[in-house]
Motif scaffolding. Structure first.
Motif, PDB file in Angstrom:
ATOM      1  N   LEU A 134       0.893  -1.190   0.155  1.00  7.58           N
ATOM      2  CA  LEU A 134      -0.045   0.157   0.214  1.00  7.58           C
ATOM      3  C   LEU A 134       0.780   1.152   0.012  1.00  7.58           C
ATOM      4  N   ASP A 135       0.363   2.368  -0.618  1.00  7.54           N
ATOM      5  CA  ASP A 135       1.047   3.582  -0.407  1.00  7.54           C
ATOM      6  C   ASP A 135       0.420   4.216   0.729  1.00  7.54           C
ATOM      7  N   LEU A 136       1.051   5.232   1.214  1.00  5.24           N
ATOM      8  CA  LEU A 136       0.863   5.935   2.202  1.00  5.24           C
ATOM      9  C   LEU A 136      -0.471   6.556   2.245  1.00  5.24           C
ATOM     10  N   TYR A 137      -1.583   6.076   3.103  1.00  2.00           N
ATOM     11  CA  TYR A 137      -3.014   6.565   3.360  1.00  2.00           C
ATOM     12  C   TYR A 137      -3.947   5.653   2.045  1.00  2.00           C
ATOM     13  N   GLU A 138      -2.995   4.773   1.531  1.00  2.00           N
ATOM     14  CA  GLU A 138      -4.109   4.030   0.427  1.00  2.00           C
ATOM     15  C   GLU A 138      -4.677   3.119   1.416  1.00  2.00           C
ATOM     16  N   SER A 139      -6.017   2.952   1.142  1.00  2.00           N
ATOM     17  CA  SER A 139      -6.747   2.019   1.775  1.00  2.00           C
ATOM     18  C   SER A 139      -7.635   0.869   0.962  1.00  2.00           C
ATOM     19  N   PHE A 140      -7.632  -0.425   1.339  1.00  3.33           N
ATOM     20  CA  PHE A 140      -8.006  -1.499   0.944  1.00  3.33           C
ATOM     21  C   PHE A 140      -9.387  -1.846   1.917  1.00  3.33           C
ATOM     22  N   GLU A 141     -10.768  -1.937   1.229  1.00  2.00           N
ATOM     23  CA  GLU A 141     -11.785  -2.418   1.828  1.00  2.00           C
ATOM     24  C   GLU A 141     -11.843  -3.860   1.991  1.00  2.00           C
ATOM     25  N   VAL A 142     -11.743  -4.514   3.216  1.00  7.20           N
ATOM     26  CA  VAL A 142     -11.857  -5.861   3.318  1.00  7.20           C
ATOM     27  C   VAL A 142     -13.368  -6.084   3.816  1.00  7.20           C
ATOM     28  N   LEU A 143     -14.104  -5.378   4.706  1.00  8.85           N
ATOM     29  CA  LEU A 143     -15.606  -5.428   4.927  1.00  8.85           C
ATOM     30  C   LEU A 143     -15.835  -4.125   4.904  1.00  8.85           C
ATOM     31  N   PRO A 144     -17.529  -3.734   4.697  1.00  6.73           N
ATOM     32  CA  PRO A 144     -17.953  -2.260   4.880  1.00  6.73           C
ATOM     33  C   PRO A 144     -17.413  -1.597   6.099  1.00  6.73           C
ATOM     34  N   PHE A 145     -17.158  -2.141   7.244  1.00  9.83           N
ATOM     35  CA  PHE A 145     -16.755  -1.464   8.476  1.00  9.83           C
ATOM     36  C   PHE A 145     -15.174  -1.725   8.622  1.00  9.83           C
ATOM     37  N   PHE A 146     -14.443  -2.425   7.786  1.00  5.26           N
ATOM     38  CA  PHE A 146     -12.991  -2.437   8.056  1.00  5.26           C
ATOM     39  C   PHE A 146     -12.086  -2.518   6.726  1.00  5.26           C
ATOM     40  N   ASN A 147     -11.079  -1.923   6.923  1.00  9.67           N
ATOM     41  CA  ASN A 147     -10.169  -1.484   5.867  1.00  9.67           C
ATOM     42  C   ASN A 147      -8.659  -1.815   6.546  1.00  9.67           C
ATOM     43  N   PHE A 148      -7.828  -2.094   5.358  1.00 12.43           N
ATOM     44  CA  PHE A 148      -6.567  -1.998   5.662  1.00 12.43           C
ATOM     45  C   PHE A 148      -6.088  -0.572   5.148  1.00 12.43           C
ATOM     46  N   THR A 149      -5.347   0.185   5.919  1.00 11.37           N
ATOM     47  CA  THR A 149      -5.192   1.554   5.413  1.00 11.37           C
ATOM     48  C   THR A 149      -3.769   1.899   5.818  1.00 11.37           C
ATOM     49  N   TYR A 150      -2.764   2.149   5.214  1.00 15.45           N
ATOM     50  CA  TYR A 150      -1.448   2.226   5.603  1.00 15.45           C
ATOM     51  C   TYR A 150      -1.419   3.706   6.132  1.00 15.45           C
ATOM     52  N   ALA A 151      -0.833   4.055   7.410  1.00 15.24           N
ATOM     53  CA  ALA A 151      -0.850   5.132   8.211  1.00 15.24           C
ATOM     54  C   ALA A 151       0.436   4.966   9.189  1.00 15.24           C
ATOM     55  N   ARG A 152       0.960   6.218   9.358  1.00 17.53           N
ATOM     56  CA  ARG A 152       2.222   6.535  10.126  1.00 17.53           C
ATOM     57  C   ARG A 152       1.880   7.260  11.366  1.00 17.53           C
ATOM     58  N   ASN A 153       2.050   6.536  12.562  1.00 13.43           N
ATOM     59  CA  ASN A 153       1.935   7.259  13.676  1.00 13.43           C
ATOM     60  C   ASN A 153       3.128   7.630  14.141  1.00 13.43           C
ATOM     61  N   TYR A 154       3.420   9.005  14.393  1.00  9.83           N
ATOM     62  CA  TYR A 154       4.669   9.679  14.906  1.00  9.83           C
ATOM     63  C   TYR A 154       4.750   9.755  16.504  1.00  9.83           C
ATOM     64  N   GLY A 155       3.512   9.648  16.739  1.00  8.15           N
ATOM     65  CA  GLY A 155       3.418   9.675  18.404  1.00  8.15           C
ATOM     66  C   GLY A 155       3.071   8.411  19.140  1.00  8.15           C
TER      67      GLY A 155
END
Length: 179
Positions: free
Chosen positions: A40-61
């Motif tokens: 995945l690219d940063l912030y790209e999202s892949f829907e698995v279920l209507p309420f659940f996605n794989f989304t690439y995010a970065r947490n700096y905190g």
């Protein structure tokens, strides 16, 4: 020279035998983060279920991106905390009898989560997150396998302290008094 089991750093009579659980969770955590970065690219999202996605995010905190925009010093603070907590958890595993499976499992889970997230911080400067739940009325912050391990382990420790710790202490006192 004999090979005495009690001389081994991972003695079967202590909670250190539960490090296998930490290792398995750590491998799953790092592998799923690797797949996220590769697929995945940063912030790209892949829907698995209507309420659940794989989304690439970065947490700096930290949790819920606490101090995420602090300028970079937080990486060292959170890494230091993770190392201190990891050291304490290893100490707890070493001093807890192997027969206390609940608490050793809890310590091992928190340990794997702390190490999994600190690896990300030290390599990338941020934690890779990818599990994204949107319930319609609430969107949970994106998280990862290490966060799940920390949550479950911490919940187990809380449950133990609320329901079983006092009972264990009473049993110890009664055993002492019987001697």
């Amino acid at each position: 020279m004999t090979n005495n089991v009690s001389d081994s750093p991972v003695n079967s009579s202590t909670g250190l035998t539960f490090l296998w659980l930490s290792l398995i969770v750590l491998i799953v955590d790092q592998f799923t983060k690797y797949l996220t970065i590769e697929m995945l690219d940063l912030y790209e999202s892949f829907e698995v279920l209507p309420f659940f996605n794989f989304t690439y995010a970065r947490n700096y905190g930290a949790a819920f991106s606490f101090l995420g925009d602090a300028g970079g010093w937080q990486k060292y603070l959170f890494s230091g905390i993770a190392f201190a907590v990891s050291g304490y958890l290893i100490y707890l595993l070493k001093t807890t009898k192997a027969s206390h499976r609940w608490m050793n499992s809890a310590y091992a889970l928190v340990l794997s989560g702390a190490i999994g997230n600190v690896i990300d911080r030290l390599i990338f400067g941020y934690v890779v997150d990818f599990l994204d739940f949107d319930l319609g009325f609430y969107r949970w912050p994106v998280f990862n396998v290490a966060d799940i391990a920390i949550f479950i382990g911490a919940a187990m420790i809380i449950i133990d302290s609320l329901f079983w710790a006092e009972k264990r202490e009473k049993a110890k006192e009664e055993a002492k008094n019987d001697k």
